[in-house]
Design an enzyme around this catalytic site. Structure first.
Site, mmCIF file in Angstrom:
data_model
loop_
_atom_site.group_PDB
_atom_site.id
_atom_site.type_symbol
_atom_site.label_atom_id
_atom_site.label_comp_id
_atom_site.label_asym_id
_atom_site.label_seq_id
_atom_site.Cartn_x
_atom_site.Cartn_y
_atom_site.Cartn_z
ATOM 1 N N VAL A 19 0.844 -1.209 0.000
ATOM 2 C CA VAL A 19 0.000 0.000 0.000
ATOM 3 C C VAL A 19 0.876 1.255 0.000
ATOM 4 O O VAL A 19 0.660 2.192 -0.776
ATOM 5 C CB VAL A 19 -0.953 0.006 1.230
ATOM 6 C CG1 VAL A 19 -1.577 1.382 1.431
ATOM 7 C CG2 VAL A 19 -2.039 -1.048 1.076
ATOM 8 N N LYS A 110 25.951 -10.074 -9.258
ATOM 9 C CA LYS A 110 26.366 -11.339 -8.671
ATOM 10 C C LYS A 110 27.007 -12.224 -9.742
ATOM 11 O O LYS A 110 26.850 -11.970 -10.931
ATOM 12 C CB LYS A 110 25.156 -12.052 -8.029
ATOM 13 C CG LYS A 110 24.651 -11.326 -6.801
ATOM 14 C CD LYS A 110 23.580 -12.087 -6.073
ATOM 15 C CE LYS A 110 24.122 -13.222 -5.255
ATOM 16 N NZ LYS A 110 23.112 -13.753 -4.288
ATOM 17 N N GLU A 137 12.347 -8.022 3.120
ATOM 18 C CA GLU A 137 13.309 -7.715 2.056
ATOM 19 C C GLU A 137 12.623 -6.891 0.969
ATOM 20 O O GLU A 137 11.555 -7.274 0.492
ATOM 21 C CB GLU A 137 13.835 -9.024 1.451
ATOM 22 C CG GLU A 137 14.856 -8.801 0.345
ATOM 23 C CD GLU A 137 15.211 -10.106 -0.384
ATOM 24 O OE1 GLU A 137 16.325 -10.577 -0.194
ATOM 25 O OE2 GLU A 137 14.353 -10.627 -1.117
ATOM 26 N N ASN A 146 14.452 -7.417 -14.028
ATOM 27 C CA ASN A 146 13.367 -8.294 -13.576
ATOM 28 C C ASN A 146 13.107 -9.416 -14.588
ATOM 29 O O ASN A 146 12.917 -10.573 -14.218
ATOM 30 C CB ASN A 146 12.097 -7.459 -13.366
ATOM 31 C CG ASN A 146 11.052 -8.197 -12.578
ATOM 32 O OD1 ASN A 146 11.353 -8.812 -11.552
ATOM 33 N ND2 ASN A 146 9.817 -8.175 -13.043
HETATM 34 P P1 0O2 Z 1 9.276 -16.099 -11.286
HETATM 35 O O1 0O2 Z 1 9.720 -16.889 -12.458
HETATM 36 O O2 0O2 Z 1 10.372 -15.295 -10.624
HETATM 37 O O3 0O2 Z 1 8.040 -15.289 -11.516
HETATM 38 P P2 0O2 Z 1 11.603 -20.649 -4.199
HETATM 39 O O4 0O2 Z 1 12.974 -20.080 -4.273
HETATM 40 O O5 0O2 Z 1 10.833 -20.501 -5.483
HETATM 41 O O6 0O2 Z 1 11.540 -22.031 -3.617
HETATM 42 P P3 0O2 Z 1 10.952 -18.372 -2.851
HETATM 43 O O7 0O2 Z 1 12.296 -18.237 -2.206
HETATM 44 O O8 0O2 Z 1 9.822 -17.768 -2.130
HETATM 45 O O9 0O2 Z 1 10.721 -19.847 -3.222
HETATM 46 O O10 0O2 Z 1 11.016 -17.804 -4.245
HETATM 47 P P4 0O2 Z 1 11.122 -16.331 -4.550
HETATM 48 O O11 0O2 Z 1 11.940 -16.206 -5.789
HETATM 49 O O12 0O2 Z 1 11.618 -15.596 -3.377
HETATM 50 O O13 0O2 Z 1 9.600 -15.901 -4.822
HETATM 51 C C1 0O2 Z 1 8.568 -16.794 -5.195
HETATM 52 C C2 0O2 Z 1 7.750 -16.157 -6.281
HETATM 53 O O14 0O2 Z 1 7.294 -14.897 -5.838
HETATM 54 C C3 0O2 Z 1 8.562 -15.921 -7.506
HETATM 55 O O15 0O2 Z 1 7.674 -16.157 -8.563
HETATM 56 C C4 0O2 Z 1 8.910 -14.461 -7.432
HETATM 57 O O16 0O2 Z 1 9.148 -13.907 -8.698
HETATM 58 C C5 0O2 Z 1 7.646 -13.906 -6.818
HETATM 59 N N1 0O2 Z 1 7.747 -12.614 -6.167
HETATM 60 C C6 0O2 Z 1 6.858 -11.620 -6.350
HETATM 61 N N2 0O2 Z 1 7.186 -10.584 -5.622
HETATM 62 C C7 0O2 Z 1 8.288 -10.894 -4.947
HETATM 63 C C8 0O2 Z 1 9.077 -10.165 -4.046
HETATM 64 O O17 0O2 Z 1 8.813 -9.044 -3.711
HETATM 65 N N3 0O2 Z 1 10.170 -10.776 -3.533
HETATM 66 C C9 0O2 Z 1 10.501 -12.035 -3.890
HETATM 67 N N4 0O2 Z 1 11.604 -12.550 -3.349
HETATM 68 N N5 0O2 Z 1 9.754 -12.754 -4.750
HETATM 69 C C10 0O2 Z 1 8.667 -12.182 -5.292
HETATM 70 P P5 0O2 Z 1 7.733 -17.464 -9.388
HETATM 71 O O18 0O2 Z 1 6.498 -17.513 -10.193
HETATM 72 O O19 0O2 Z 1 8.025 -18.637 -8.510
HETATM 73 O O20 0O2 Z 1 8.986 -17.253 -10.271
HETATM 74 P P1 0O2 Z 2 17.866 -17.789 -1.123
HETATM 75 O O1 0O2 Z 2 19.194 -18.352 -1.489
HETATM 76 O O2 0O2 Z 2 16.848 -18.829 -0.754
HETATM 77 O O3 0O2 Z 2 17.950 -16.608 -0.193
HETATM 78 P P2 0O2 Z 2 23.875 -13.664 1.656
HETATM 79 O O4 0O2 Z 2 24.868 -14.115 0.629
HETATM 80 O O5 0O2 Z 2 23.416 -14.733 2.593
HETATM 81 O O6 0O2 Z 2 24.190 -12.348 2.292
HETATM 82 P P3 0O2 Z 2 21.308 -14.098 0.541
HETATM 83 O O7 0O2 Z 2 20.557 -14.343 1.798
HETATM 84 O O8 0O2 Z 2 21.549 -15.252 -0.385
HETATM 85 O O9 0O2 Z 2 22.658 -13.306 0.808
HETATM 86 O O10 0O2 Z 2 20.553 -13.003 -0.153
HETATM 87 P P4 0O2 Z 2 20.757 -12.427 -1.589
HETATM 88 O O11 0O2 Z 2 21.931 -12.981 -2.292
HETATM 89 O O12 0O2 Z 2 20.683 -10.965 -1.423
HETATM 90 O O13 0O2 Z 2 19.474 -13.006 -2.299
HETATM 91 C C1 0O2 Z 2 18.199 -12.821 -1.781
HETATM 92 C C2 0O2 Z 2 17.197 -12.981 -2.887
HETATM 93 O O14 0O2 Z 2 17.652 -12.284 -4.054
HETATM 94 C C3 0O2 Z 2 17.003 -14.400 -3.368
HETATM 95 O O15 0O2 Z 2 16.105 -15.070 -2.549
HETATM 96 C C4 0O2 Z 2 16.431 -14.152 -4.756
HETATM 97 O O16 0O2 Z 2 15.080 -13.731 -4.676
HETATM 98 C C5 0O2 Z 2 17.277 -12.998 -5.213
HETATM 99 N N1 0O2 Z 2 18.491 -13.481 -5.880
HETATM 100 C C6 0O2 Z 2 19.748 -13.482 -5.396
HETATM 101 N N2 0O2 Z 2 20.614 -13.984 -6.293
HETATM 102 C C7 0O2 Z 2 19.889 -14.329 -7.373
HETATM 103 C C8 0O2 Z 2 20.223 -14.893 -8.638
HETATM 104 O O17 0O2 Z 2 21.374 -15.193 -8.953
HETATM 105 N N3 0O2 Z 2 19.195 -15.100 -9.504
HETATM 106 C C9 0O2 Z 2 17.896 -14.776 -9.199
HETATM 107 N N4 0O2 Z 2 16.956 -15.018 -10.109
HETATM 108 N N5 0O2 Z 2 17.544 -14.250 -7.999
HETATM 109 C C10 0O2 Z 2 18.533 -14.021 -7.112
HETATM 110 P P5 0O2 Z 2 15.906 -16.636 -2.681
HETATM 111 O O18 0O2 Z 2 15.594 -17.030 -4.064
HETATM 112 O O19 0O2 Z 2 14.944 -17.014 -1.632
HETATM 113 O O20 0O2 Z 2 17.332 -17.191 -2.418
#
Ligand code: 0O2
Ligand code: 0O2
Length: 210
Positions: A19, A110, A137, A146
């Protein structure tokens, strides 16, 4: 563990942040015609992903709130690279949360090719038991960053985190191409903004009157 009870404040934080950030976008549009914010999304991390992350990083149950910093995640997507810094700067001046950590993967990408600006914040949320400080975050990135991250994320799923090296190489060069696109768009930024203003005005004029 009652996940619904545990996650309730995180859902509240994601909703409140969405919001607030969408409000910034609207205000920019009323006052300046250009908003550094293109769109805002957010999610609470799925339970299976929280558990998987804790196992992968050897995080004990007691460390979950402190160490899994992206249980509440919001994403701000911008049109131009400069907009990222405008948004970051504005977020730094707010008084409704505290910035705990800052990661600039925009100027220093990265290893994977990933670019984005991350802020970890401590957000005070009102619960029925009083105030609770919750970590969240905020990811700030351009549309091109993106696009790249979404595709790379899908490939990581497909290959269970083991992307073959030839695909990795392609992804790195796609990341460079996306960044060059951002740089080119920045160079013609004024032209694009003018076009957008004309388009918006045309759009408003074509709205039916109530
Ligand atoms: P896509 O292809 O990116 O649309 P995972 O790593 O998938 O086991 P996690 O860590 O929750 O689970 O995944 P992630 O990447 O953090 O987020 C899950 C889904 O939420 C992803 O979509 C992200 O793109 C989406 N998302 C939307 N808004 C946010 C946001 O603000 N922060 C983060 N971190 N993710 C966000 P899809 O469809 O799985 O993949
Ligand atoms: P994950 O691995 O489940 O968190 P640190 O090295 O521990 O300080 P950390 O916690 O890995 O850092 O955080 P970082 O590197 O800032 O990444 C946090 C989130 O950023 C990830 O959450 C992803 O959503 C996104 N991200 C970081 N690196 C990549 C990358 O190489 N590719 C994509 N598509 N997303 C990235 P996750 O997915 O829950 O990762």
């Amino acid at each position: 563990m009652d996940w619904e009870v545990f996650l309730a404040p995180y859902t509240q934080v994601v909703d409140e942040l969405k919001v607030k950030l969408k409000g910034m976008r609207a205000q920019f549009e009323y006052e300046l015609e250009h908003s550094p914010i293109e769109f805002v999304t957010g999610r609470v991390k799925p339970i299976t992903s929280i558990i998987e992350k804790m196992q992968r990083r050897n995080i004990p149950a007691a460390g979950m709130e402190e160490e899994v910093q992206d249980i509440a995640g919001v994403r701000v997507v911008c049109q131009f690279v400069d907009d990222i810094y405008v948004v970051v700067n504005m977020l730094k001046h707010r008084h409704d949360f505290e910035i705990i950590e800052e990661k600039d993967y925009v100027s220093r990408k990265k290893e994977s090719g990933y670019r984005s600006y991350h802020l970890i914040i401590s957000y005070p949320v009102e619960t029925i038991h009083g105030e609770k400080k919750v970590l969240a975050e905020i990811q700030i990135r351009t549309l091109a960053m993106n696009f790249w991250a979404t595709n790379e994320h899908s490939l990581n799923y497909k290959y269970s985190g083991q992307i073959p090296s030839n695909v990795k190489t392609r992804l790195k060069s796609a990341s460079e191409a996306a960044f060059r696109l951002d740089e080119e768009m920045s160079k013609i930024k004024n032209e694009i903004q003018e076009a957008k203003k004309i388009f918006n005005r045309k759009d408003q004029n074509s709205q039916p009157e109530n």
